[in-house]
Design an enzyme around this catalytic site. Sequence first.
Site, PDB file in Angstrom:
ATOM      1  N   ARG A 176      -7.733  -1.778 -20.019  1.00 52.38           N
ATOM      2  CA  ARG A 176      -7.781  -3.211 -20.279  1.00 52.38           C
ATOM      3  C   ARG A 176      -7.716  -3.985 -18.964  1.00 52.38           C
ATOM      4  O   ARG A 176      -6.767  -3.844 -18.194  1.00 52.38           O
ATOM      5  CB  ARG A 176      -6.589  -3.565 -21.173  1.00 52.38           C
ATOM      6  CG  ARG A 176      -6.506  -4.983 -21.677  1.00 52.38           C
ATOM      7  CD  ARG A 176      -5.191  -5.102 -22.444  1.00 52.38           C
ATOM      8  NE  ARG A 176      -4.999  -6.406 -23.032  1.00 52.38           N
ATOM      9  CZ  ARG A 176      -3.800  -6.904 -23.360  1.00 52.38           C
ATOM     10  NH1 ARG A 176      -2.706  -6.184 -23.146  1.00 52.38           N
ATOM     11  NH2 ARG A 176      -3.688  -8.094 -23.901  1.00 52.38           N
ATOM     12  N   ILE A 177      -8.726  -4.790 -18.685  1.00 57.76           N
ATOM     13  CA  ILE A 177      -8.764  -5.586 -17.463  1.00 57.76           C
ATOM     14  C   ILE A 177      -8.119  -6.939 -17.763  1.00 57.76           C
ATOM     15  O   ILE A 177      -8.600  -7.706 -18.599  1.00 57.76           O
ATOM     16  CB  ILE A 177     -10.205  -5.769 -16.963  1.00 57.76           C
ATOM     17  CG1 ILE A 177     -10.835  -4.406 -16.673  1.00 57.76           C
ATOM     18  CG2 ILE A 177     -10.228  -6.658 -15.731  1.00 57.76           C
ATOM     19  CD1 ILE A 177     -10.133  -3.592 -15.613  1.00 57.76           C
TER      20      ILE A 177
ATOM     21  N   ASN B  12      -7.223  -9.646 -15.502  1.00 54.44           N
ATOM     22  CA  ASN B  12      -7.822 -10.799 -14.814  1.00 54.44           C
ATOM     23  C   ASN B  12      -9.048 -10.313 -14.040  1.00 54.44           C
ATOM     24  O   ASN B  12      -8.910  -9.708 -12.969  1.00 54.44           O
ATOM     25  CB  ASN B  12      -6.805 -11.434 -13.865  1.00 54.44           C
ATOM     26  CG  ASN B  12      -7.331 -12.712 -13.210  1.00 54.44           C
ATOM     27  OD1 ASN B  12      -8.486 -13.080 -13.368  1.00 54.44           O
ATOM     28  ND2 ASN B  12      -6.465 -13.384 -12.461  1.00 54.44           N
TER      29      ASN B  12
ATOM     30  N   PHE C 104       0.807  -1.230   0.000  1.00 58.62           N
ATOM     31  CA  PHE C 104       0.000   0.000   0.000  1.00 58.62           C
ATOM     32  C   PHE C 104       0.836   1.275   0.000  1.00 58.62           C
ATOM     33  O   PHE C 104       0.358   2.336   0.380  1.00 58.62           O
ATOM     34  CB  PHE C 104      -0.966   0.011   1.186  1.00 58.62           C
ATOM     35  CG  PHE C 104      -1.711  -1.275   1.351  1.00 58.62           C
ATOM     36  CD1 PHE C 104      -2.620  -1.695   0.395  1.00 58.62           C
ATOM     37  CD2 PHE C 104      -1.497  -2.088   2.447  1.00 58.62           C
ATOM     38  CE1 PHE C 104      -3.312  -2.895   0.533  1.00 58.62           C
ATOM     39  CE2 PHE C 104      -2.180  -3.285   2.599  1.00 58.62           C
ATOM     40  CZ  PHE C 104      -3.086  -3.692   1.632  1.00 58.62           C
TER      41      PHE C 104
ATOM     42  N   GLY D 237      -5.132  -0.495  -8.682  1.00 58.60           N
ATOM     43  CA  GLY D 237      -4.847  -0.677  -7.262  1.00 58.60           C
ATOM     44  C   GLY D 237      -5.338   0.444  -6.376  1.00 58.60           C
ATOM     45  O   GLY D 237      -5.598   0.238  -5.191  1.00 58.60           O
ATOM     46  N   GLU D 238      -5.482   1.657  -6.928  1.00 55.81           N
ATOM     47  CA  GLU D 238      -5.803   2.806  -6.083  1.00 55.81           C
ATOM     48  C   GLU D 238      -7.136   3.471  -6.402  1.00 55.81           C
ATOM     49  O   GLU D 238      -7.719   4.138  -5.551  1.00 55.81           O
ATOM     50  CB  GLU D 238      -4.658   3.821  -6.176  1.00 55.81           C
ATOM     51  CG  GLU D 238      -3.439   3.301  -5.459  1.00 55.81           C
ATOM     52  CD  GLU D 238      -2.131   3.978  -5.865  1.00 55.81           C
ATOM     53  OE1 GLU D 238      -1.600   4.741  -5.050  1.00 55.81           O
ATOM     54  OE2 GLU D 238      -1.646   3.731  -6.978  1.00 55.81           O
TER      55      GLU D 238
ATOM     56  N   GLY E 132      -4.329   0.556 -14.663  1.00 58.47           N
ATOM     57  CA  GLY E 132      -4.015   0.404 -13.243  1.00 58.47           C
ATOM     58  C   GLY E 132      -5.257   0.497 -12.389  1.00 58.47           C
ATOM     59  O   GLY E 132      -6.120   1.357 -12.608  1.00 58.47           O
TER      60      GLY E 132
ATOM     61  N   GLY F 220       2.489  -0.508 -11.799  1.00 57.69           N
ATOM     62  CA  GLY F 220       3.361  -1.668 -11.843  1.00 57.69           C
ATOM     63  C   GLY F 220       3.013  -2.603 -12.980  1.00 57.69           C
ATOM     64  O   GLY F 220       3.834  -2.852 -13.873  1.00 57.69           O
TER      65      GLY F 220
END
Length: 710
Positions: A589-590, A592, A241, A664-665, A662, A509
Amino acid sequence: MTTTTGTTAVTAAVGTAHTRLEGRDKVTGAARYAGEIPFAELAHGWLVLSSVARGRVRSVESAPVLAMPGVLAVLHHGNAPRLETAYTSLFGVPDPVLQLFQHDRVPYVGWPVALVVAETSEQAREAAEALVVEYDEETHDVAFFAGHSGSYTPEGSETEKGDVEAELAASAVVVDAEYTTPEEHHSPLEPHAAMARWDNGRLEVVDSNQGSRFVADELAKLFSLDADSVRVRSEHVGGGFGSKATRPHAVLAAMATTVLHRPVRVVLTRRQMFSLVGYRSPTAQRVRLGADADGRLRAVDHQSDSLTSTVHEFVERSADFEHAMYDATAHHTVNRVVRLDVPTPSWMRAPGEAPGSFALESALDELAAKCGIDPIALRVRNEPDAGPVSGLPFSSRRLLDCFHEGSRRFGWADRDPRPGLRREGRWLLGTGTAAAAFPTLSAPSTAAVTAEADGTFTVRITAADIGTGARTALTLIAADALEVEPKRIRMRIADSDFGQAMIAGGSMGTRSWAWAISAAAIELRAQLPLGGSIPAEGITARSDTSAAVGALSQKERHAFGAQFAEVAVDDTTGEIRVRRMLGIFAAGRIINPLTARGQFIGGMVWGLSMALHEEATRDQASGGHVGADLAGYHFAAHADVPPIEADWVDDPDPDDPVGIKGIGEIGVVGAAAAIANAVWHATGVRHRDLPIRPDRVLLAQAAAGRDGDA
């Protein structure tokens, strides 16, 4: 989806749900973390932190401790190896907390003053707790508030476009409100841990981090070593995080092994993590919005104050959230900071955007109420054609599509906009919404892909899987790039020997690593012999995306989202229960869907926790935290989390070679504002200070009753 290339059937892996490759190992305990891997002759270090907020170390009474059973060494400023202090890293000048034991100054409570090393962790802890450290204490200041006399504006932290004051004066409707968010802490399930040893002339570190190459480069500079003389590995990480870049535990382990010539492990305690691994600064924000009677914005002014330490500057850039959001004639943003006698804040999931979205998206809701316009309709009315501040074109912007799909699923059309009317017994009910955005970035990375003689492929990249499922996502990307089944891919990550790569941070990332892996795979396919056999040593192709990343066109690149929440507020106790949440995102683009949905939901839970629970408090007298543990620092538990739905709309970008934005946030951004807006809709009282605790609800309700003003 299955296609055929020559005589080989290939499954298109990207975009289909896949369970984590390491999932079974993690749930069975086979996956070992940095604090668990055994090493021969391993010694254990226990850190001693300062108990004063400002001053100097007068003495470290190490002799009695050295006589205790199992104690091997006590390192402190009087005997520790000298470190290099004048260098820059990937993120500029490092926080001096990494330059351990180089002087006797103490800049805050929790500053490292000694490390006790012993044969066992129990012996090290007992000795560390017995160590007497004397201080010459000085007057300290830990009080953060808006308008602090010491606040200043760092270079590059202010943006202006147009005349904000003139547009505010010409506006028919004005919102001028102040919002605050408290100090918040990331406490990943796995604590920070590192083992260091010298192996054939190389410093080897097994660490819990977000980027092994970054940590290796930093350690090499600190200890004046050649870059190739340091190897850092981080196979499994139990959450990061933003807190697991280079941190003191890795430096301490390296320092101790250099002195003792044997492996040393240092694991931080939960309490130590509150002062050593960064946190989110509290913020005090002022938002001024000026609009015509129909809600069209004329002016947006977003000002934010945050704190930093006296030894290192970190700015929580909350006001920057406004830059990509809404069209207006004039814009002004500024991020100010004040230096206090506190630990240095750092990156924490959605730095800037999380607190900034709470203020701006709450202010938008207030404007909608003043104008008598639906909050979503207000956002539609102020949708920009290009970057509101930069003027650059958007790579793609499907924010309104997120609101359209979200309002349909949430049942927004049936909402009565009047506040304080819906009730179930003692529960007042309300719904709220907010927008989300997070920048799409990428950084140069390298990768190597090897075609093995047995028909498999080995990918080597210094990526980090901090719980996001990156290892699995990268396997799917490699499989599609090579046009083979995912089971033929062997993914090796988190080893600094694999070369330079972006850390797991900034939601870039996977985007950065995918680019490097795809480029190496394309190069490898060009090298493979047609119908020929692969030599025993394999065939390897390497990539470096530095030039490609540098050649990206200048555009506004962001992921977007729409957050929705329904809350129930107990009008007798002030308790707030979130009943349901929905997030619809446009995030490129997703890779997974299974793990992507988990990331979105995890971020939304964090936003709920931010809205209602999380708050670290400092004692003004001591300068330290009140309750620096997971008993004193409250966060959302299972019982606090309602059914949460997260989904996405297609978000293609034909000009982007990767297409990943991305995720994650983005999930945490806007979530707290949606909940706060729902609380207003339920009660008719606006809450501008987080967290919205029961006592604040009752006090606000009482004040509104006295004043007759909601």
